[in-house]
Design a protein around this motif. Structure first.
Motif, PDB file in Angstrom:
ATOM      1  N   GLY A 141       0.878  -1.289  -0.015  1.00  0.00           N
ATOM      2  CA  GLY A 141       0.207  -0.038  -0.108  1.00  0.00           C
ATOM      3  C   GLY A 141       0.878   1.122   0.129  1.00  0.00           C
ATOM      4  N   GLU A 142       2.079   1.063   0.095  1.00  0.00           N
ATOM      5  CA  GLU A 142       3.003   2.508   0.023  1.00  0.00           C
ATOM      6  C   GLU A 142       3.106   2.864  -1.370  1.00  0.00           C
ATOM      7  OE1 GLU A 142       4.822   4.584   1.861  1.00  0.00           O
ATOM      8  OE2 GLU A 142       3.874   3.623   3.295  1.00  0.00           O
ATOM      9  N   ALA A 143       2.985   4.190  -1.400  1.00  0.00           N
ATOM     10  CA  ALA A 143       3.222   4.813  -2.789  1.00  0.00           C
ATOM     11  C   ALA A 143       4.569   5.084  -3.158  1.00  0.00           C
ATOM     12  CB  ALA A 143       2.323   6.082  -2.637  1.00  0.00           C
ATOM     13  N   TRP A 144       4.851   5.553  -4.225  1.00  0.00           N
ATOM     14  CA  TRP A 144       6.411   6.204  -4.470  1.00  0.00           C
ATOM     15  C   TRP A 144       6.195   7.504  -4.175  1.00  0.00           C
ATOM     16  CZ3 TRP A 144      10.388   3.743  -6.785  1.00  0.00           C
ATOM     17  CH2 TRP A 144      10.327   2.400  -7.136  1.00  0.00           C
ATOM     18  N   SER A 145       7.300   8.144  -3.537  1.00  0.00           N
ATOM     19  CA  SER A 145       7.578   9.597  -3.348  1.00  0.00           C
ATOM     20  C   SER A 145       8.426  10.006  -4.724  1.00  0.00           C
ATOM     21  CB  SER A 145       8.192   9.745  -2.107  1.00  0.00           C
ATOM     22  OG  SER A 145       9.449   9.604  -1.962  1.00  0.00           O
TER      23      SER A 145
END
Ligand code: HEC
Length: 382
Positions: free
Chosen positions: A324-328
């Motif tokens: 669930g982590e997004a790219w920064s």
């Protein structure tokens, strides 16, 4: 023609100053014409060998009328890292164009660009070991993307936030040293001062200290001047030497592996990319992947041999390997410039701009000063 060569060669070895005069006055076109078709090896023998030695290792000091040391063209560690453009600049304009001695005469007037390129092509054959990657593949160092080219350099970087409540002035010293044709070790020592910031009992108070020291190794696995490509792999260990209570360091040992690519583009353009996998060893720290890429182009000011300017646009994408982590994403426009005549001391100014999640990260200013210490002392060649 034989006579002209002999006269020129004798002039050069007896007195470089006289040779300079002769070259500066310019020989007549009839004197020059034989050089336009002469093979590189003969040009070298006629114009360069008196000082540089017929075998390229340099004439013995007793045969030279000056004190300066003559470089050894057969030493691959030295010769491979010098791009043709720099060597042609020195041979065309004379030593001072790159902060070298005036005992290295200017041949532009008598030989012109094409014969000089033929001489250089011959000089290149004097190092016969193809394992050494050529200096042309050593493109300008971006602020964040690791270079594929192995380096001998010292880089001092300062960093400060451009927004946010807490001020900080952080530094980093990177020491890189080559060994063998394709390998390099690296030590990174970060340190600095910062305000404790919002949330602390005394948010305005300043604290200082060491960050996380990094030890690294890099090895070039593939390089080709013909295709303008260089690929390296590497590994790093980040040690938890920083005082996390004061906001320095991540508090755990981090193992990192990476691949780095450099690619030459037409008209002095270049691309670089780096893919990184970071594995913190401490519990509760997720693994992370980082992708960095940069595109840039080098211009010169003050004529073709002048100061080098390399504007670059860099992007950095990072993501914790957690569901669930997004790219920064960050963007970093920047410009590198050569500070001295030798062009082995350079500076880069970059602004790091958060693209995603801009509220959580501040825009920051980065400036580095880079010294390629293999090319001479910091104060040489200004
Ligand atoms: C009168 C002697 C003399 C002659 C002739 C001469 N050189 Fe040199 N050259 C030198 C000296 C001395 C240096 C080193 C200068 C220094 O380190 O400050 C040098 C340095 C160089 C360098 C710079 C290497 C580096 O460190 O990056 C190049 C390239 C070069 N010479 C090419 C040539 C070529 C090509 C020719 C023939 C066309 C030539 N030289 C003829 C004396 C000479």
């Amino acid at each position: 023609m034989q006579l002209a060569n002999a006269a020129l060669a004798a002039l050069l070895v007896v007195s470089p100053a006289t040779a300079h005069q002769a070259l500066a006055q310019g020989l007549t076109p009839t004197d020059r014409s034989p050089y336009q078709t002469m093979p590189g090896v003969d040009l070298y023998a006629a114009a360069c060998a008196n000082c540089h030695g017929i075998d390229g290792t340099g004439a013995p000091p007793s045969a030279l009328a000056f004190e300066e040391e003559v470089p050894d063209f057969t030493d691959c560690s030295f010769a491979s890292r010098e791009p043709d453009a720099d060597w042609v600049a020195v041979a065309h304009e004379g030593g001072p164009v790159r902060g070298f001695s005036g005992m290295m005469p200017a041949f532009g007037g008598i030989l012109g660009p094409e014969p000089l390129e033929r001489v250089m092509a011959y000089v290149r054959t004097l190092c016969g070991d193809a394992r050494w990657p050529r200096g042309e593949l050593n493109v300008p160092r971006a602020m964040f993307t690791e270079k594929a080219y192995p380096e001998d350099e010292l880089v001092y970087t300062i960093e400060t936030p451009l927004e946010g409540d807490a001020s900080a002035l952080l530094s980093e010293i990177v020491y890189e040293k080559r060994f063998g044709p394709r390998s390099q070790i690296e030590v990174v020592v970060p340190f600095g001062v910062r305000q404790r910031g919002v949330g602390a009992a005394d948010p305005d108070a300043w604290v200082g200290g060491l960050g996380d020291v990094v030890l690294g190794l890099k090895h070039t696995v593939l390089h080709s001047l013909a295709s303008g490509t260089i690929v390296s792999v590497g590994g790093e260990v980040k040690l938890p030497t920083g005082k996390t209570d004061d906001g320095f360091g991540g508090g755990t040992t981090v193992l990192e592996t990476f691949a780095a690519v450099g690619k030459l583009l037409p008209s002095d353009g270049f691309l670089q990319a780096q893919a990184v996998f970071e594995a913190p060893t401490g519990a509760g720290h997720p693994n992370e992947v980082v992708a960095r890429g940069v595109i840039g182009k080098t211009f010169t000011s003050g004529g073709p041999w002048g100061r080098a300017w390399s504007p670059m646009l860099e992007t950095i994408a990072a993501r914790d390997l957690v569901d669930g982590e997004a790219w920064s994403w960050d963007l970093a426009p920047q410009i590198q410039v050569s500070l001295n005549t030798r062009q082995h001391v350079l500076a880069n100014v970059a602004v790091l701009l958060p693209v995603t999640d801009a509220g959580a990260r501040d825009a920051r200013l980065f400036i580095y000063v880079l010294w390629d210490w293999f090319d001479g002392g910091f104060f040489e060649g200004w």
